[in-house]
Design a protein around this motif. Sequence first.
Motif, PDB file in Angstrom:
ATOM      1  N   THR A 132      -4.351 -10.983  -5.981  1.00  0.00           N
ATOM      2  CA  THR A 132      -5.540 -10.272  -6.219  1.00  0.00           C
ATOM      3  C   THR A 132      -5.924  -9.487  -6.878  1.00  0.00           C
ATOM      4  OG1 THR A 132      -5.852 -11.149  -3.453  1.00  0.00           O
ATOM      5  CG2 THR A 132      -7.008  -8.945  -4.511  1.00  0.00           C
ATOM      6  N   ALA A 133      -4.941  -8.514  -6.582  1.00  0.00           N
ATOM      7  CA  ALA A 133      -5.071  -7.901  -8.007  1.00  0.00           C
ATOM      8  C   ALA A 133      -4.957  -8.139  -9.936  1.00  0.00           C
ATOM      9  CB  ALA A 133      -3.892  -7.198  -8.296  1.00  0.00           C
ATOM     10  N   ASP A 134      -4.598  -9.592  -9.741  1.00  0.00           N
ATOM     11  CA  ASP A 134      -4.845 -10.430 -11.091  1.00  0.00           C
ATOM     12  C   ASP A 134      -3.379 -10.189 -11.841  1.00  0.00           C
ATOM     13  OD1 ASP A 134      -5.361 -12.341 -12.722  1.00  0.00           O
ATOM     14  OD2 ASP A 134      -6.541 -10.519 -14.090  1.00  0.00           O
ATOM     15  N   ARG A 135      -2.242  -9.397 -11.224  1.00  0.00           N
ATOM     16  CA  ARG A 135      -0.891  -8.779 -11.847  1.00  0.00           C
ATOM     17  C   ARG A 135      -0.071 -10.389 -11.156  1.00  0.00           C
ATOM     18  NH1 ARG A 135      -0.403  -3.553 -12.370  1.00  0.00           N
ATOM     19  NH2 ARG A 135       2.004  -4.517 -13.583  1.00  0.00           N
ATOM     20  N   GLY A 166       0.923   1.324  -0.531  1.00  0.00           N
ATOM     21  CA  GLY A 166       0.008   0.017  -1.322  1.00  0.00           C
ATOM     22  C   GLY A 166      -0.918  -0.172  -0.226  1.00  0.00           C
ATOM     23  N   GLU A 167      -1.200   0.703   0.832  1.00  0.00           N
ATOM     24  CA  GLU A 167      -2.302   0.135   2.349  1.00  0.00           C
ATOM     25  C   GLU A 167      -3.257   1.289   1.314  1.00  0.00           C
ATOM     26  OE1 GLU A 167      -2.922  -1.545   4.255  1.00  0.00           O
ATOM     27  OE2 GLU A 167      -1.047  -2.874   3.715  1.00  0.00           O
ATOM     28  N   MET A 168      -2.642   2.315   1.304  1.00  0.00           N
ATOM     29  CA  MET A 168      -4.295   3.393   0.675  1.00  0.00           C
ATOM     30  C   MET A 168      -3.780   3.437  -0.514  1.00  0.00           C
ATOM     31  SD  MET A 168      -1.971   7.253   1.871  1.00  0.00           S
ATOM     32  CE  MET A 168      -2.809   8.303   1.189  1.00  0.00           C
ATOM     33  N   ALA A 169      -3.554   2.420  -1.815  1.00  0.00           N
ATOM     34  CA  ALA A 169      -4.327   1.918  -2.853  1.00  0.00           C
ATOM     35  C   ALA A 169      -5.147   1.163  -2.217  1.00  0.00           C
ATOM     36  CB  ALA A 169      -3.360   1.530  -3.463  1.00  0.00           C
ATOM     37  N   LEU A 170      -4.804  -0.030  -1.502  1.00  0.00           N
ATOM     38  CA  LEU A 170      -5.854  -1.033  -1.162  1.00  0.00           C
ATOM     39  C   LEU A 170      -6.710  -0.254  -0.159  1.00  0.00           C
ATOM     40  CD1 LEU A 170      -4.245  -3.752   0.652  1.00  0.00           C
ATOM     41  CD2 LEU A 170      -4.559  -3.725  -1.867  1.00  0.00           C
ATOM     42  N   ASP A 218      -9.325   0.610  -3.280  1.00  0.00           N
ATOM     43  CA  ASP A 218     -10.317  -0.785  -4.250  1.00  0.00           C
ATOM     44  C   ASP A 218      -9.107  -0.731  -5.303  1.00  0.00           C
ATOM     45  OD1 ASP A 218     -11.593  -2.190  -2.240  1.00  0.00           O
ATOM     46  OD2 ASP A 218     -13.167  -0.564  -2.456  1.00  0.00           O
ATOM     47  N   ASN A 219      -7.473   0.429  -4.938  1.00  0.00           N
ATOM     48  CA  ASN A 219      -6.927   0.064  -5.801  1.00  0.00           C
ATOM     49  C   ASN A 219      -5.986  -1.128  -6.534  1.00  0.00           C
ATOM     50  OD1 ASN A 219      -5.665   1.115  -8.284  1.00  0.00           O
ATOM     51  ND2 ASN A 219      -5.493   2.946  -8.352  1.00  0.00           N
ATOM     52  N   MET A 220      -6.423  -1.901  -6.684  1.00  0.00           N
ATOM     53  CA  MET A 220      -5.829  -3.615  -6.519  1.00  0.00           C
ATOM     54  C   MET A 220      -4.422  -3.166  -7.145  1.00  0.00           C
ATOM     55  SD  MET A 220      -7.225  -4.836  -4.167  1.00  0.00           S
ATOM     56  CE  MET A 220      -6.019  -5.950  -3.961  1.00  0.00           C
ATOM     57  N   SER A 221      -4.849  -2.998  -8.353  1.00  0.00           N
ATOM     58  CA  SER A 221      -3.650  -2.770  -9.422  1.00  0.00           C
ATOM     59  C   SER A 221      -2.298  -1.666  -8.302  1.00  0.00           C
ATOM     60  CB  SER A 221      -3.472  -2.141 -10.891  1.00  0.00           C
ATOM     61  OG  SER A 221      -2.321  -2.429 -11.107  1.00  0.00           O
ATOM     62  N   GLU A 222      -2.274  -0.790  -8.402  1.00  0.00           N
ATOM     63  CA  GLU A 222      -1.472  -0.119  -8.019  1.00  0.00           C
ATOM     64  C   GLU A 222      -0.936  -0.211  -6.926  1.00  0.00           C
ATOM     65  OE1 GLU A 222      -1.486   4.862  -6.444  1.00  0.00           O
ATOM     66  OE2 GLU A 222      -3.381   4.264  -7.086  1.00  0.00           O
ATOM     67  N   ALA A 223      -2.092  -1.100  -5.488  1.00  0.00           N
ATOM     68  CA  ALA A 223      -0.993  -1.429  -4.281  1.00  0.00           C
ATOM     69  C   ALA A 223       0.047  -3.020  -4.991  1.00  0.00           C
ATOM     70  CB  ALA A 223      -2.506  -2.049  -3.974  1.00  0.00           C
ATOM     71  N   ALA A 224      -0.416  -3.814  -5.400  1.00  0.00           N
ATOM     72  CA  ALA A 224       0.768  -4.520  -5.919  1.00  0.00           C
ATOM     73  C   ALA A 224       1.870  -3.670  -6.237  1.00  0.00           C
ATOM     74  CB  ALA A 224      -0.102  -5.509  -7.122  1.00  0.00           C
TER      75      ALA A 224
END
Length: 577
Positions: free
Chosen positions: A97-100, A51-55, A58-64
């Motif tokens: 933040t990811a709008d999920r 999740g931190e790597m996705a952040l 800037d891949n918010m959806s994957e991080a979520a």
Amino acid sequence: MLAIAVVAAPSQAALRADDARIPGWQAAIERSMTTAANAPAARIAYHVLAGEMALSRDNMSEAAEQYAAALALNARVDQPVDAPTDLAERTAKVAITADRPDLAYPAVKLWAARQADDIAAQQAALELAFVNDDADGVIEFAPRFARAVGPGTAKTRQAYQRIADLLSGKPAKSAAAIALAKQIQAAADDKTAAGYALALVAFGYDELATARQAITPVIAAAPEWADAHLLAAFIEARDLHVARARDTLAALSGSADEKATYHARLARYLLSIGKNTAGLSEFETAVSLAPSDSDARFGLALARLGNEEPDKARMAFEALTDDAAHGDAASYYLGRIAEQQGAADAARQRYEQVGAGDYLFQARLRLAVVQAGSGELDAALNTLDALAEQTPSKADDLLSAKAELLTNAGQADRALSLYNEALAHRPGKPDLLYGRALAHESMGDIDAARADLDQILKIEPDNAMALNALGYLLTNHSSDYARAEKLIRRALKQQPEDASMLDSLGWVEYKQGDLAAARRHLERAYESAGHPEIARHLGEVRWAQGDHEAARQIWQEALAAHPDDADLKQTLKTHRS
């Protein structure tokens, strides 16, 4: 000499024994590593790290998704690896933040359940319950949020006002929002605060009968509550009962200054719904109650300007030029009035008096326009350059302003050079491409203008300005009226009251022979903006309809307001007979 130890070589049997033991040790190590890797701690840590790597990318959806997976694993183990509240909060914030909302809501519910006094947790749970259509969740979290905000009348009212805000602004859910607000009030300990929230929600969705029904007992129970009285006044004003709105305010007690504030708030609301005369009257009442209230006096000046009373507005603004709060704004508007009345020197003086604050940027822009209009193009460009140094974040806007001044001065080639240089450093920037397209068109290079607009739409397919500009370009420089109209309508769908887009639609309808539709749209555009180009188009439609006198009257009135417009002069000359 050094003693050298002699180590005996292992026997062949020993070597064979070691060879036999190695596979067993490897298997044991592999089993241990697999067990460790599959342990809850490792799996949770893996998802958090992912999740931190996705952040970081800037891949918010994957991080979520990764954080939600970690939270789900953490909730299933007997001894959670991470603090459940911390992980739930982190997951909720990342997912929001990811709008999920689908991932955020389960995390928020856990966060809110473990942090009953955390206002942010309870508010997030309430909001996401509404977003996720969980009516039971809304009913559960509304009172919990109110309790988290704190005890006491003031805090309770604040909490329920926030609850109303969370249920508002979603037209597709209006019926559900009002129904939920009614249930919340029915279950609330403080029926007055919850009733105010219901009235706010209903008012926001234009259900005035429900809003009035809800606010009436609130005022009866809390006659001192100014916000409740103001809401009741707004409801009456929205329902076109201005006299009732005033009567509602008259029932409020308080000092003259407090009453002036109430009338000023009603005035601003009346102006916002187009009731200019009534709004002006309310500002006059506010100033009569508190003559030294500079906010009310400034509002009155703006109302007079909006009510097309420039002389009275000028007097009101002149009385505010030394005011600490509104002096710069007053000087700016005095400049605007002078400019509209053709007093270039007076306008220049007023714009130069604006020294700081929110109006400085616009004042310097207008100063440059006045300078250029007075034949001082170099001074105008210098003004914009100095402004660019003060406000580097507005560099592109100021470049466009410089290019427009150059184009209007017949130096479109210099404007084009500005855009080319800027695009060399910031290729593909839509605002710069748009400006360059206009420069190309002014130089007659229609293909280049069209290419820039097409490039914008490849980057931003729904860019309303580019859609409208390309549609208008096709209308004037091609016979592809069907595509032009389609593009313009796509732009209007986003900005249905935009005068320039209504003008474009009316003009392409005129080109296709639909005079009735063209007149309807051009009249709307002209009423909204009064731009000389719209006047030319509307006059052409009336002329085509056979009403030559009406066409001439439109052109002559527009020329009186814009005496230097060469196109209007040419249009009148062309249609003499």
